[in-house]
Each structure stands twice: as structure tokens, then as C-alpha cells.
Design a protein around this motif. Sequence first.
Motif, PDB file in Angstrom:
ATOM      1  N   ARG A  43      27.138  36.965  56.788  1.00  0.00           N
ATOM      2  CA  ARG A  43      27.432  37.508  58.125  1.00  0.00           C
ATOM      3  C   ARG A  43      26.192  37.537  59.006  1.00  0.00           C
ATOM      4  NH1 ARG A  43      28.686  38.405  62.408  1.00  0.00           N
ATOM      5  NH2 ARG A  43      30.304  39.728  63.320  1.00  0.00           N
ATOM      6  N   ILE A  85      25.626  34.543  61.408  1.00  0.00           N
ATOM      7  CA  ILE A  85      26.595  34.337  62.490  1.00  0.00           C
ATOM      8  C   ILE A  85      26.157  35.172  63.683  1.00  0.00           C
ATOM      9  CG2 ILE A  85      28.995  34.587  63.234  1.00  0.00           C
ATOM     10  CD1 ILE A  85      29.771  34.368  60.238  1.00  0.00           C
ATOM     11  N   ASP A 112      26.927  36.745  67.272  1.00  0.00           N
ATOM     12  CA  ASP A 112      28.147  37.088  68.010  1.00  0.00           C
ATOM     13  C   ASP A 112      27.886  37.941  69.244  1.00  0.00           C
ATOM     14  OD1 ASP A 112      27.444  39.494  66.914  1.00  0.00           O
ATOM     15  OD2 ASP A 112      29.271  39.740  65.713  1.00  0.00           O
ATOM     16  N   VAL A 151      35.823  38.184  60.553  1.00  0.00           N
ATOM     17  CA  VAL A 151      35.006  37.386  59.636  1.00  0.00           C
ATOM     18  C   VAL A 151      35.361  37.752  58.206  1.00  0.00           C
ATOM     19  CG1 VAL A 151      32.674  36.722  58.956  1.00  0.00           C
ATOM     20  CG2 VAL A 151      33.149  37.332  61.345  1.00  0.00           C
ATOM     21  N   LEU A 176      26.933  29.608  64.511  1.00  0.00           N
ATOM     22  CA  LEU A 176      26.690  29.597  63.073  1.00  0.00           C
ATOM     23  C   LEU A 176      25.403  28.844  62.761  1.00  0.00           C
ATOM     24  CD1 LEU A 176      29.917  29.918  63.331  1.00  0.00           C
ATOM     25  CD2 LEU A 176      29.945  29.153  60.951  1.00  0.00           C
ATOM     26  N   ASP A 211      21.493  27.480  66.279  1.00  0.00           N
ATOM     27  CA  ASP A 211      22.829  27.251  65.726  1.00  0.00           C
ATOM     28  C   ASP A 211      23.122  25.763  65.611  1.00  0.00           C
ATOM     29  OD1 ASP A 211      23.329  30.024  65.808  1.00  0.00           O
ATOM     30  OD2 ASP A 211      24.068  29.891  67.871  1.00  0.00           O
TER      31      ASP A 211
END
Length: 410
Positions: free
Chosen positions: A256, A259, A261, A274, A293, A340
Amino acid sequence: MKNYLFFYPCLLLGAAGCNPASNNTEAAAVKDSAAKGTYAYDAAFLKKHTAKVIELTSGDSSAKVLLSADYQGRVMTSTALGDDGNSFGWLNYDLISAPEKKKQFNPVGGEERFWMGPEGGQYSLYFKGGDSFNIAHWQVPSVIDTDSYDVTKSDKSMAVFSKKASIKNYSGTSFEIAIERTVSLLGKDQLSQRLNISIPADVHVVGFETSNKITNTGSNDWTKDKGLVSVWLLGMFTPSSETTVIIPFHGIPNARSFITDNYFGDIPKERLQVADSVLYFTCDGKLRSKIGLSPLIAKPIAASFDFKKNVLTIIIPQVNKDAAYVNSKWEMQKEPYKGDVINSYNDGPLADGTQMGPFYEVESSSPALELKKGTTGEYKQTTCHFEGSYATLQTLAKQLLGVDLNTIKK
């Protein structure tokens, strides 16, 4: 023969001669008779308002891909069911038909556009040295925004676009580059091999691959200490109230944390869920939000499913977990090469109530291109859309993504 489908008005000088006004009248008539949201509507609209559009088409004319040299070899839209089928790319009709271009950025749409990174940071291509990282100083380089590209080759199955340019980054490093972008229509058998599945006979599909090459044509090598560039591909699609982006990833410990966000603030939990090895992101065009990601967890696949139109979209980027990726955050960066590889953006109203779309995006990036002078970096991506019965698409989603569409629907 180059397949400039009805869009270089003076290319064919038949008995009727060259009559752009007649062409526009014909396009308007087709547009008026076609339903908005269909491929025919968008093809006619682009014919009327732009000059250099190329169509790739399958032998039975069911799978079609519409490209624009005016917009940097962009894939504008596609269809799996011919002219009357869904048009998968989002188009900004008002901007395309406007008499003048915008100064900072022209978001004309298109389901895959060629851009370059990084966007922010000390090696940014979108900010001048010394400027603060805010929207007032943000400027998209013309070579990926307003410049027309040359068409060096085209037929019914592929087209090649090229452009030379010079770009300077935030730190003052200049890049002399040559761009070559090839878009190829993929048949059903090719897609089956690419995806390593058998595509059922009752499924309608359109797919294309882009090969994006950047050559260092300058006199100096490109090095990390002065900044590197990357290929950045962004697909803009039309959302519905029931569209979900689905991105599988490697479920490593603490996945996590890889990622991102919070690009535009926190995303409500009901909009981003998720699990251990897959995320679900609501892309309905109603809330401005973005996720990303890291290559440390990303798999070479991302997808979306539109439960309203029953469309499965699959995107196959290239991922290298050991490579450096440029960081596009709008700040001076401590780690400019930990960016990413896959992103998704959901459009929504701005603070003043205005909105660019609605649309949603699925994006991918190449590794940072550390190119010696005279050498070339290449990045490829495949995009495909499937339409069929819900049960069949449910099986495909399970095979390709490892997810149950019924679970997402609930």
C-alpha cells in the motif's frame, strides 16, 4: 498508398476536383445523421474540424482506429463495432472546433496521446527555471501540445509519425530530440497472442499498439545529474456512472505504501478500494482525483470496466521494477527518479465549479531515458476494448485480471 482517409481534402483530385467546402458539408451531414457517442459521429466531427486524420481499419471494417497528425500522432478514438459502434476515446468538441488554441494546454482528448515527463520538479519540462510550481506557471511544451507531426508512412494497418524538437528543463538542460511514433492496428489473433488468451468468437474487439521512440540528436549524453526525460502515454476515455478502473499489482509486504493517492487531496474510501493485490478506482468523471503505482509493485496491465455499456478496456504497458522512473510531483524533489509507472485520473469539477471533461485517464510511463548521443529509447503499449455478453466479459476479466466483475458490481 497512404491511407489519408478523406481528410487531406486536396489529396485526391478526381473529376470533381478539390472542394473543401463540399467535404465539410458532407462531414456535417454524416455528423448530423450519426448518434453522438458513435464512432461515425466522432470521425465526421474530426473530418470537419481538422486536416490530417488517418483511419486504420480491419478487413471487415468492424475494428477502426482514428489517428491525428495535427495532434502529434494521437489516437483520437476507436471502435469495435464499425461506424455505429461506441466511440471509445473522449473528445473535447468545444476545444477542437474553437478558432484559437489555448496558451498553456490544449486538452483536445484522445484515447492515447504522446507526452514526455517529468511534469514537475527540478528536471521538469513544464516549468521554467526559478518559477514556482503552480498552475499559473505550468506550460505544456508545444511539441506535445500544438505542433503537427509529419506522416512518414501509412496504410490501413499502421501509421508512422515523426517530429524533431528542442526542449529545455527546469535546471537549464537542453534536449535535442527526434520523435518517431508508430501506431499499429492489431487483429484478433495478434491480440490473443499478446494477451495469452483465447478471445471468444462472440466478443467484438479493437486493439492497437504504439511504439514510441525518442532519439538523442544533440552533442551531449543525457545524464541523471542534469535530468532525464521519459515517454508518457495518457489515454482519455468517456466515463459513465458505473465505470471502475481495475489495476492488479504485486502483493508484496507493505504494498500500500507504493500506491500514491493524494495528488489532489484524499480520495474517499468508497472511491478507492485497495485489496491485497488489486485496486478499484471509481472513474465516473465526478470527483477530481488521481492515483499512481510504483514500478516496485506494478504489473504490466491496467483495465477499466463500464458496467453501463458493458465494455472491458485493457491496457498493457511495459514495466521494469529495477529501472528509474521520473518523478512528476510539483515540488523540488529529494528523489527525482522514484516516480510512478502507471497512473489513473478521474476528472471532476474544479473549485470554481468549471470542469474540463468529464473523462477519465489511464496513463503509463517509460523508464527515465539515459541516452548517449545518437542513441534511441523505445517504449511500447497496447490498448484494447472488448464488447460482448456480460458473462463472457466476466470470464475474460477473470483470466486477464484475476477479478470477479460481480464483486466489483456489488
